[in-house]
Design an enzyme around this catalytic site. Structure first.
Site, PDB file in Angstrom:
ATOM      1  N   TRP A 159       0.853  -1.302  -0.027  1.00 49.25           N
ATOM      2  CA  TRP A 159      -0.108  -0.117   0.042  1.00 49.25           C
ATOM      3  C   TRP A 159       0.798   1.281   0.153  1.00 49.25           C
ATOM      4  O   TRP A 159       0.550   2.219  -0.648  1.00 49.25           O
ATOM      5  CB  TRP A 159      -1.117   0.005   1.183  1.00 49.25           C
ATOM      6  CG  TRP A 159      -2.033  -1.066   0.760  1.00 49.25           C
ATOM      7  CD1 TRP A 159      -2.305  -2.232   1.610  1.00 49.25           C
ATOM      8  CD2 TRP A 159      -2.982  -1.036  -0.053  1.00 49.25           C
ATOM      9  NE1 TRP A 159      -3.390  -2.937   0.842  1.00 49.25           N
ATOM     10  CE2 TRP A 159      -3.690  -2.293  -0.022  1.00 49.25           C
ATOM     11  CE3 TRP A 159      -3.202  -0.152  -1.243  1.00 49.25           C
ATOM     12  CZ2 TRP A 159      -4.715  -2.533  -0.880  1.00 49.25           C
ATOM     13  CZ3 TRP A 159      -4.523  -0.430  -2.014  1.00 49.25           C
ATOM     14  CH2 TRP A 159      -5.292  -1.723  -1.885  1.00 49.25           C
ATOM     15  N   LYS A 207     -13.332  -1.246   6.824  1.00 49.53           N
ATOM     16  CA  LYS A 207     -12.346  -2.153   7.527  1.00 49.53           C
ATOM     17  C   LYS A 207     -12.945  -2.034   9.063  1.00 49.53           C
ATOM     18  O   LYS A 207     -13.675  -2.954   9.654  1.00 49.53           O
ATOM     19  CB  LYS A 207     -11.188  -1.921   7.411  1.00 49.53           C
ATOM     20  CG  LYS A 207     -10.526  -2.229   6.214  1.00 49.53           C
ATOM     21  CD  LYS A 207      -9.215  -1.791   5.494  1.00 49.53           C
ATOM     22  CE  LYS A 207      -8.667  -1.694   4.160  1.00 49.53           C
ATOM     23  NZ  LYS A 207      -8.994  -2.903   3.621  1.00 49.53           N
ATOM     24  N   ASP A 258      -1.587   7.067   6.060  1.00 49.18           N
ATOM     25  CA  ASP A 258      -2.833   6.099   5.564  1.00 49.18           C
ATOM     26  C   ASP A 258      -3.092   4.986   6.559  1.00 49.18           C
ATOM     27  O   ASP A 258      -2.140   4.210   7.001  1.00 49.18           O
ATOM     28  CB  ASP A 258      -2.071   5.445   4.369  1.00 49.18           C
ATOM     29  CG  ASP A 258      -3.345   4.598   3.915  1.00 49.18           C
ATOM     30  OD1 ASP A 258      -4.353   4.245   4.335  1.00 49.18           O
ATOM     31  OD2 ASP A 258      -3.038   3.686   2.794  1.00 49.18           O
TER      32      ASP A 258
END
Ligand code: PMP
Length: 377
Positions: free
Chosen positions: A119, A212, A188
């Site tokens: 990511w 999530k 992030d």
């Protein structure tokens, strides 16, 4: 996907876990049962309005209350100081890979990006399109087994911000402590937001896709220092400027009302459960149960992540004989433990243990792991 048992069974709320699988998928992910029941109950007539929340104007009083309520709960739960704005944006965390540099590098300057895995690498690739970016630390050569030590990162003078990925959802690598650098942090936090506290004084911005820990897909929460709202490059379209979405402005466009509506309920559930301190201790407890099972397995299971960087929300592991992994995933699903396959780019096994995962799910997983190992020969 015969594993999705619930699709074939009649709905019942008599036994709370009998119709539902334990869903370990990385996102979209399991949501609190009470929230789903609440949504179902309100679907035909939202609080006497004669329609569902997803059918009414986003400028109506009932929806506005939900929207403001969701923002207020993020502020309360994450202890976000007044000098930050909380934005609810579409485009997921992925759009933030572009919006962050479009807005924060508008007046030039360089940004540092730590490369902890898949990511972070995506964030770096997009940021490099919009600005001058360098990588002061990468875990690539070590096989992305850990996050950097807090003082391992040296940023060049004039660095506008240091971008980190607080939890690598695919690699299962998580920062235990935040980097100590002479630059504001931008993070992030897609897969660990609201599962741990954030020292906001060190941050300029944090963002998270909500599918999530916080709710259904369709939305990112962006927490940004209000003083930065006006910084976007003049040539970017209005939606792409943080300024358009500041809390003081009225809604810029139609928000993803269903995601926000469900998220507001999940946030209320979190508050009722004891907020971030309770979420954090549950995350520690759940993940420790699985890591203990891995570590006690005499090498049958192994974690590819160094002990001090092991994620509390995405427990990634392998079976020493990888040929057994497909069988593990299939047999687990037969027991109602689903979504355990690792990301398609890396394979292996991954148990995502977000806030709404009940401890009963983890107990069932650990019992299954133990059983699977015992029957190996
Ligand atoms: N960053 C991280 C750490 C993620 O886990 C994900 C999604 N799994 C993303 C970014 C991309 O998020 P989205 O799908 O919401 O764009």
């Amino acid at each position: 996907m015969g594993a999705l048992r619930s699709a074939t069974l009649p709905p019942t709320t008599d036994s709370r876990f009998s119709m539902r699988t334990f869903n370990f998928s990385a996102g979209p992910a399991t949501l609190p049962l009470s929230v789903l029941e609440d949504v179902r109950a309100e679907m035909l007539d939202y609080r006497g309005t004669g329609m569902s929340i997803i059918e009414m104007s986003h400028r109506s009083a009932p929806y506005e209350a939900v929207h403001r309520g969701a923002i207020g709960l993020v502020r309360e739960l994450a202890a976000v100081p007044d000098e930050f704005d909380i934005l609810l944006l579409q485009g997921g965390a992925t759009l933030q890979f572009s919006m962050v540099p479009m807005n924060l590098l508008a007046s030039g300057g360089r940004a540092a990006y730590v490369d902890t895995g898949a990511w972070a690498s995506k964030a770096i690739a997009d940021a490099a399109i919009h600005g001058d970016v360098y990588v002061p630390w990468t875990g690539r050569d070590g096989g992305y087994r850990r996050a950097p030590e807090p003082d391992a990162i040296a940023v060049a003078e004039g660095t506008r911000y240091l971008h980190i990925t607080s939890n690598e959802t695919i690699g299962g690598v998580q920062y235990r402590s935040w980097p100590k650098v002479d630059a504001p942090l931008v993070a992030d936090m897609s897969s660990d937001f609201l599962s741990r506290p954030v020292p906001w004084e060190r941050f300029d911005l944090a963002y998270a896709g909500v599918q999530k820990n916080l709710g259904p897909a369709g939305l990112a929460v962006v927490v940004v220092r209000g003083s930065l709202l006006g910084e976007a490059r003049p040539a970017v379209g209005a939606y792409l400027r943080y300024e358009a979405h500041g809390e003081k402005a009225s809604l810029y466009n139609t928000p993803p009302v269903f995601s926000i509506y469900v998220m507001e309920k999940v946030l209320r559930w979190m508050a009722d459960e004891g907020g971030v301190p309770a979420m954090e201790s549950a995350a520690i407890r759940r993940s420790q149960m699985v890591y203990d099972e891995i570590d006690a397995s005499d090498g049958f299971y192994r974690s590819p992540v160094d002990a001090e960087s092991r994620s509390r929300t995405n427990v990634v592991f392998r079976i020493a004989d990888p040929g057994r992994e497909p069988g593990f995933i299939v047999r687990a699903a037969e027991r109602g433990l689903v979504g355990l396959g690792g990301h398609r780019s890396v394979g292996g096994i991954r148990a995502s243990l977000y806030n709404a995962m009940p401890v009963e799910g983890v107990e069932a997983l650990v019992a299954f792991m133990n059983d699977f190992r015992a029957r190996r020969s």
